[in-house]
Every structure is written in structure tokens, then in C-alpha cells.
Motif scaffolding. Structure first.
Motif, short mmCIF file in Angstrom:
data_model
loop_
_atom_site.label_atom_id
_atom_site.label_comp_id
_atom_site.label_asym_id
_atom_site.label_seq_id
_atom_site.Cartn_x
_atom_site.Cartn_y
_atom_site.Cartn_z
N ASN A 25 -10.29 101.28 50.15
CA ASN A 25 -10.86 102.25 51.08
C ASN A 25 -12.15 101.82 51.76
O ASN A 25 -12.48 102.32 52.83
N ASP A 26 -12.90 100.89 51.16
CA ASP A 26 -14.16 100.47 51.77
C ASP A 26 -14.12 99.04 52.32
O ASP A 26 -15.15 98.46 52.64
N ILE A 27 -12.92 98.49 52.43
CA ILE A 27 -12.75 97.15 52.99
C ILE A 27 -12.02 97.27 54.32
O ILE A 27 -10.93 97.84 54.37
N PRO A 28 -12.58 96.75 55.39
CA PRO A 28 -11.90 96.84 56.69
C PRO A 28 -10.55 96.12 56.67
O PRO A 28 -10.41 95.04 56.09
N SER A 29 -9.58 96.70 57.31
CA SER A 29 -8.26 96.08 57.39
C SER A 29 -8.33 94.70 58.04
O SER A 29 -7.59 93.79 57.65
N TYR A 107 -4.38 101.21 58.82
CA TYR A 107 -5.52 100.47 59.38
C TYR A 107 -6.82 101.24 59.24
O TYR A 107 -6.90 102.43 59.55
N ARG A 108 -7.86 100.53 58.76
CA ARG A 108 -9.20 101.08 58.60
C ARG A 108 -10.19 100.21 59.38
O ARG A 108 -10.27 99.02 59.13
N LYS A 109 -10.90 100.83 60.29
CA LYS A 109 -11.94 100.11 61.02
C LYS A 109 -13.27 100.59 60.44
O LYS A 109 -13.62 101.76 60.59
N ILE A 110 -13.97 99.68 59.79
CA ILE A 110 -15.21 100.01 59.08
C ILE A 110 -16.28 99.01 59.49
O ILE A 110 -16.01 97.80 59.55
N GLU A 111 -17.50 99.49 59.76
CA GLU A 111 -18.62 98.58 60.01
C GLU A 111 -18.88 97.80 58.73
O GLU A 111 -18.89 98.36 57.63
N PHE A 118 -17.13 93.08 43.83
CA PHE A 118 -16.31 94.23 43.44
C PHE A 118 -15.15 94.43 44.41
O PHE A 118 -14.01 94.64 44.01
N GLN A 119 -15.43 94.35 45.71
CA GLN A 119 -14.38 94.49 46.72
C GLN A 119 -13.38 93.34 46.64
O GLN A 119 -12.18 93.54 46.81
N GLU A 120 -13.86 92.14 46.35
CA GLU A 120 -12.98 90.99 46.23
C GLU A 120 -12.03 91.15 45.04
O GLU A 120 -10.85 90.82 45.14
N LEU A 121 -12.55 91.67 43.94
CA LEU A 121 -11.69 91.94 42.79
C LEU A 121 -10.69 93.04 43.12
O LEU A 121 -9.51 92.96 42.75
#
Length: 131
Positions: A25-29, A107-111, A118-121
Motif C-alpha cells: 500500500n505504501d509502495i508506488p506501482s 495501480y497506486r501513484k504515490i509521491e 521494510f518496503q523491500e521485504l
């Protein structure tokens, strides 16, 4: 034709399975799709070589603690032993393409500036959850 085993989430990670949405949810597509394209390019000609599999694993886990990397790989090797030493592939093009498809549908567009360990895991967990 020889079967190649790919570990799934429950082979590697313990506990209740999360959802793809909660992991990503917090990683841009755009970031996820880029990483998957890099993996797919590496797999294109050398998919079944163990060195290629380890190179991709090291790329995805370079900021993870060594003890976590060892734990993940030891669980993978236990999976191999349970399946009479069948050939194993951690990463396969078919799963990269399925993951890209998932990202395009959700698709998620996030700044964003950079991923965190943590996101990589969570990306790695999502990959094995998708498998």
C-alpha cells in the motif's frame, strides 16, 4: 519436461498470510513494475541457473540483515529437501508477469523518493504470496 518448484509464502514466512494490498500500500506501482521488469530481464536467458536466482535474491535483500537472508534461504533449501531435491527457482518470469498484471489492475501513484528495507521485504513477501 522437468518440473521446477517455486516456494510459496508459507514455505518461507510464518504466521497468517497478509494481503497483497497491505504489503504494497505504501509502495508506488511504478517502482514495483520497474523492479519486476529488471528481474524479468535477468531471468530472460538464465532463468534456471541457480546463480541468477541468487543474484536476484541478493539484489532484493541487499539491505536486509544477514540472519534474515540465511533464514529465508534455509527454508527454501528445506523445501527442496522435502521434494526429493527437485530443481527449484525462487523467481520465474510467469510470476513476474502476474505481479505486473496485479500492479496494473491496482495501480497506486504515490509521491516517493526511495524504498525502505521494510518496503523491500514487503515486496519480497508479496512476490511469494502471489506465487
Amino acid at each position: 519436461m522437468k518440473m521446477i518448484i517455486t516456494p510459496v509464502y508459507s514455505d518461507i514466512f510464518e504466521g497468517e498470510k497478509p494481503t497483497m494490498a497491505s504489503l504494497l500500500n505504501d509502495i508506488p506501482s511504478e517502482v514495483i513494475i520497474t523492479i519486476l521488469c529488471l528481474i524479468n530481464a535477468k531471468l530472460y536467458s538464465e532463468q534456471h541457473k541457480w546463480k541468477t536466482q541468487i543474484d536476484i535474491f541478493n539484489f532484493l535483500t541487499f539491505r536486509q540483515p544477514d540472519d534474515l537472508k540465511v533464514e529465508i534461504l534455509s527454508k527454501v533449501f528445506k523445501r527442496v529437501e522435502r521434494n526429493n531435491n527437485e530443481q527449484i527457482a525462487l523467481f520465474a518470469s510467469v510470476f513476474c508477469m502476474e505481479f505486473i498484471h496485479f500492479e496494473l489492475l491496482n495501480y497506486r501513484k504515490i509521491e516517493f523518493t526511495d524504498t525502505t528495507p521494510f518496503q523491500e521485504l514487503n515486496f519480497l513477501k508479496a512476490y511469494f504470496l502471489l506465487v
